[in-house]
Scaffold this motif. Structure first.
Motif, PDB file in Angstrom:
ATOM      1  N   HIS A 286       0.689  -1.184  -0.090  1.00  0.00           N
ATOM      2  CA  HIS A 286       0.025  -0.074   0.002  1.00  0.00           C
ATOM      3  C   HIS A 286       1.131   1.303  -0.044  1.00  0.00           C
ATOM      4  N   TYR A 287       0.336   2.250  -0.509  1.00  0.00           N
ATOM      5  CA  TYR A 287       1.260   3.641  -0.662  1.00  0.00           C
ATOM      6  C   TYR A 287       1.208   4.112   0.772  1.00  0.00           C
ATOM      7  N   ALA A 288       0.441   3.822   1.584  1.00  0.00           N
ATOM      8  CA  ALA A 288       0.849   4.170   3.132  1.00  0.00           C
ATOM      9  C   ALA A 288       1.721   3.604   3.876  1.00  0.00           C
ATOM     10  N   ILE A 289       2.144   4.436   4.931  1.00  0.00           N
ATOM     11  CA  ILE A 289       3.178   3.644   5.794  1.00  0.00           C
ATOM     12  C   ILE A 289       2.643   2.520   6.684  1.00  0.00           C
ATOM     13  N   ASP A 290       3.083   1.290   6.485  1.00  0.00           N
ATOM     14  CA  ASP A 290       2.552   0.124   7.445  1.00  0.00           C
ATOM     15  C   ASP A 290       4.064  -0.253   8.362  1.00  0.00           C
ATOM     16  N   THR A 291       3.704  -0.401   9.466  1.00  0.00           N
ATOM     17  CA  THR A 291       4.834  -0.423  10.436  1.00  0.00           C
ATOM     18  C   THR A 291       4.180  -1.346  11.767  1.00  0.00           C
ATOM     19  N   GLU A 292       5.179  -1.706  12.720  1.00  0.00           N
ATOM     20  CA  GLU A 292       4.918  -2.165  14.016  1.00  0.00           C
ATOM     21  C   GLU A 292       4.126  -3.519  14.046  1.00  0.00           C
ATOM     22  N   PRO A 293       4.589  -4.529  13.418  1.00  0.00           N
ATOM     23  CA  PRO A 293       3.972  -5.782  13.164  1.00  0.00           C
ATOM     24  C   PRO A 293       4.036  -6.379  14.645  1.00  0.00           C
ATOM     25  N   PHE A 294       2.724  -7.057  14.887  1.00  0.00           N
ATOM     26  CA  PHE A 294       2.909  -7.790  16.086  1.00  0.00           C
ATOM     27  C   PHE A 294       1.840  -9.239  15.790  1.00  0.00           C
ATOM     28  N   TRP A 295       2.411 -10.483  16.085  1.00  0.00           N
ATOM     29  CA  TRP A 295       1.818 -11.815  15.568  1.00  0.00           C
ATOM     30  C   TRP A 295       0.855 -12.276  16.610  1.00  0.00           C
ATOM     31  N   ASN A 336       1.279   0.847  17.686  1.00  0.00           N
ATOM     32  CA  ASN A 336       1.907  -0.101  18.659  1.00  0.00           C
ATOM     33  C   ASN A 336       1.150  -0.867  19.176  1.00  0.00           C
ATOM     34  N   PRO A 337       0.344  -1.971  18.129  1.00  0.00           N
ATOM     35  CA  PRO A 337      -0.662  -2.870  18.895  1.00  0.00           C
ATOM     36  C   PRO A 337       0.182  -4.131  19.669  1.00  0.00           C
ATOM     37  N   LYS A 338      -0.494  -4.658  20.767  1.00  0.00           N
ATOM     38  CA  LYS A 338       0.285  -5.626  21.576  1.00  0.00           C
ATOM     39  C   LYS A 338      -0.888  -6.309  21.715  1.00  0.00           C
ATOM     40  N   LEU A 339      -0.982  -7.831  22.000  1.00  0.00           N
ATOM     41  CA  LEU A 339      -2.264  -8.520  22.200  1.00  0.00           C
ATOM     42  C   LEU A 339      -1.991  -9.159  23.920  1.00  0.00           C
ATOM     43  N   SER A 340      -2.863  -9.396  24.341  1.00  0.00           N
ATOM     44  CA  SER A 340      -3.049 -10.009  25.720  1.00  0.00           C
ATOM     45  C   SER A 340      -3.066 -11.658  25.495  1.00  0.00           C
ATOM     46  N   ALA A 341      -2.568 -12.395  26.343  1.00  0.00           N
ATOM     47  CA  ALA A 341      -2.237 -13.748  26.058  1.00  0.00           C
ATOM     48  C   ALA A 341      -3.403 -14.705  25.402  1.00  0.00           C
ATOM     49  N   VAL A 347      -3.600  -3.898  23.472  1.00  0.00           N
ATOM     50  CA  VAL A 347      -3.064  -2.839  24.162  1.00  0.00           C
ATOM     51  C   VAL A 347      -2.295  -2.004  23.022  1.00  0.00           C
ATOM     52  N   MET A 348      -2.369  -0.730  23.328  1.00  0.00           N
ATOM     53  CA  MET A 348      -1.998   0.337  22.171  1.00  0.00           C
ATOM     54  C   MET A 348      -1.771   1.662  22.736  1.00  0.00           C
ATOM     55  N   ILE A 349      -1.051   2.384  21.793  1.00  0.00           N
ATOM     56  CA  ILE A 349      -0.781   3.882  22.161  1.00  0.00           C
ATOM     57  C   ILE A 349      -1.989   4.667  21.572  1.00  0.00           C
ATOM     58  N   HIS A 350      -2.612   5.374  22.128  1.00  0.00           N
ATOM     59  CA  HIS A 350      -3.849   6.226  21.909  1.00  0.00           C
ATOM     60  C   HIS A 350      -4.059   7.392  22.119  1.00  0.00           C
ATOM     61  N   ARG A 351      -4.776   7.978  21.199  1.00  0.00           N
ATOM     62  CA  ARG A 351      -4.954   9.420  21.409  1.00  0.00           C
ATOM     63  C   ARG A 351      -6.632   9.704  21.093  1.00  0.00           C
ATOM     64  N   GLN A 352      -7.292  10.409  21.922  1.00  0.00           N
ATOM     65  CA  GLN A 352      -8.507  10.636  21.932  1.00  0.00           C
ATOM     66  C   GLN A 352      -8.686  11.809  20.933  1.00  0.00           C
ATOM     67  N   ASP A 353      -9.832  12.027  20.261  1.00  0.00           N
ATOM     68  CA  ASP A 353     -10.183  13.046  19.633  1.00  0.00           C
ATOM     69  C   ASP A 353     -10.023  14.355  20.325  1.00  0.00           C
ATOM     70  N   GLY A 354      -9.444  15.370  19.735  1.00  0.00           N
ATOM     71  CA  GLY A 354      -9.492  16.756  20.449  1.00  0.00           C
ATOM     72  C   GLY A 354      -8.458  16.881  21.605  1.00  0.00           C
ATOM     73  N   TYR A 355      -7.770  15.812  21.644  1.00  0.00           N
ATOM     74  CA  TYR A 355      -6.694  15.890  22.708  1.00  0.00           C
ATOM     75  C   TYR A 355      -5.296  15.595  22.066  1.00  0.00           C
ATOM     76  N   THR A 356      -4.069  16.185  22.719  1.00  0.00           N
ATOM     77  CA  THR A 356      -2.758  15.754  22.250  1.00  0.00           C
ATOM     78  C   THR A 356      -1.983  15.035  22.863  1.00  0.00           C
ATOM     79  N   ASN A 357      -2.546  14.503  24.123  1.00  0.00           N
ATOM     80  CA  ASN A 357      -1.760  13.487  24.867  1.00  0.00           C
ATOM     81  C   ASN A 357      -1.606  12.163  24.294  1.00  0.00           C
ATOM     82  N   PHE A 358      -0.719  11.451  24.311  1.00  0.00           N
ATOM     83  CA  PHE A 358      -0.566   9.926  24.053  1.00  0.00           C
ATOM     84  C   PHE A 358      -0.735   9.264  25.477  1.00  0.00           C
TER      85      PHE A 358
END
Length: 433
Positions: A286-295, A336-341, A347-358
């Motif tokens: 894809h022309y977009a950026i794909d990164t941070e794989p997690f199995w 940065n996805p991570k799965l529980s066992a 689990v991920m790094i998340h930013r809410q709409d309207g906010y600047t904090n991660f």
């Protein structure tokens, strides 16, 4: 400093607009539910010298860190001279304990022998007993073992306190020079040892499923390249040497393949390498950026971050398929996805709409609800314990990069003691034999 690498990390997942998918409510955790009160009584010691560490304190800290138990303050504890005595149970009930753990340490020919028991205060019955032995230098290992066994008996969930942690530190050594160090420690930051030092950045350390190998990105050739290092011997092997970006390595569940990101064909895409044959298979296109794989646990599904919807969101795709499926829809940034066992929680790094904090967040993959797990900001690099009860992530505190431990249920958030300098890139080990 590691902060200077933020541009490199951001380049892996560029940010730009949100493609309007239907949103669901965010559930913000407060951690208000009460944990199970347990009294971990100071273990008796039959030797003449002072032990190097307080074993019962380590056990209590382990159980607290899970977010499921709350050890009673030591100053509130009473002695337990007669186990099973009715009056003793009444005393523990008055203190609010649901369980009581007692232990005894005895010297045995240069070694230590530890016996421990756990009692249910409500039923007034012993629920488990166990023994473990080792040298005085292994006292912390024995304490983690006691915590693991007790945790599994009381919750039905395998304990993860005997696992290890990888992380990277960066420390100024004069002028514009920085020393980068790859460290391995107990999961709680204790007993850190150096696995690699470099004047060039080290990124994305990851354990293999056997815990005996690690993969990471090194800039020692002035360009990012992926290496695998054997933990016991220190032997290193360069895995990639492609033009452009070589980053974000992740071992498959069987340890025989490595997923990573390459930009050799123009923009960052995810590839999978068979470590035996070195055959390379491209996953995304894809022309977009794909990164941070997690199995995924099936060894055929890979979760990853992509900005193909305008801003970073998490997708999953089966190897051999050309149709990725979007997983996250809440917020304008999920990465940065991570799965529980049990693969029920993402689990991920998340930013809410309207906010600047991660912040670190957890999404219930069955219900779609999202919970915020941290109250810090500028969070990054979450890594989840193999039993899914705890996570560790990087953040900033008083202007310094630090590691924080949080329980998945939101009850516990505390800093992990580490070396001086900037600390980043944590990675939790699998279960170790």
């Amino acid at each position: 400093m590691i902060n200077t690498l933020r541009g490199f990390l951001v380049a892996l997942c560029c940010l730009a607009g949100f493609a309007g998918a239907q949103e669901k409510n965010i559930l913000v955790t407060s951690g208000a539910d009460r944990a199970i009160p347990i009294a971990v009584v100071p273990f008796g010691w039959q030797g003449g010298t002072v032990l190097p560490e307080d074993m019962s304190q380590i056990v209590g800290n382990d159980l607290r860190n899970s977010g499921i138990f709350e050890p009673l303050p030591r100053q509130n504890m009473i002695s337990l001279p007669t186990r099973g005595s009715e009056i003793i149970y009444r005393d523990w009930k008055a203190l609010g304990a649901q369980y009581v753990m007692v232990g005894n340490i005895q010297p045995a020919g240069g070694r230590l022998q530890v016996q421990f028991e756990v009692y249910n205060v409500s039923t007034e019955q012993q629920v488990m007993t166990g023994t473990v032995g080792g040298t005085p230098d292994q006292l912390r290992d024995m304490a983690h073992y006691v915590a693991d066994q007790s945790f599994e008996k009381l919750t039905g969930i395998k304990g993860a306190f005997s696992t290890r942690l990888l992380y990277v530190t960066a420390e100024s050594v004069g002028g514009n020079n920085t020393r980068y160090t790859l460290q391995r420690s107990d999961y709680d930051g204790a007993r850190a040892v150096t696995l690699l030092q470099s004047r060039e950045p080290i990124l994305s350390p990851r354990f293999a499923p056997d815990g005996k190998r690690i993969a990471y990105v090194s800039f020692e050739q002035r360009r990012p390249r992926i290496f695998i290092q054997h933990v016991d011997t220190g032997r290193r092997e360069q895995i990639t040497n492609f033009e452009g970006l070589n980053g974000a390595p992740a071992f498959s569940p069987d340890g025989n393949r490595l997923a990573f990101v390459l930009s050799k064909d123009g923009n960052p895409e995810i590839y999978v390498m068979d470590l035996g044959t070195r055959n390379l298979q491209r996953l995304t296109n894809h022309y977009a950026i794909d990164t941070e794989p997690f199995w995924g646990a099936d060894g055929q599904t890979i979760y990853f971050t992509s900005d193909r919807a305008g801003k970073p969101q998490i997708y999953k795709q089966r190897i051999g398929s050309n149709t990725p499926e979007r997983v996250t829809f809440v917020g304008n940034y999920n990465a940065n996805p991570k799965l529980s066992a049990d693969e029920k929680t993402l689990v991920m790094i998340h930013r809410q709409d309207g906010y600047t904090n991660f912040k670190v967040a957890a999404q219930d993959l069955q219900r779609g609800n999202l919970r915020l797990l941290t109250d810090t900001s500028l969070d990054e690099s979450p890594t989840v314990a193999p039993n899914g009860t705890m996570l560790i992530y990087a953040t900033r505190q008083q202007g310094r990069g630090v590691l924080m431990l949080a329980s998945i249920n939101g009850r516990v958030r505390l800093p992990i003691p580490t070396a001086q300098g900037e600390v980043r890139e944590p990675s939790w080990s699998p279960y170790l034999n």
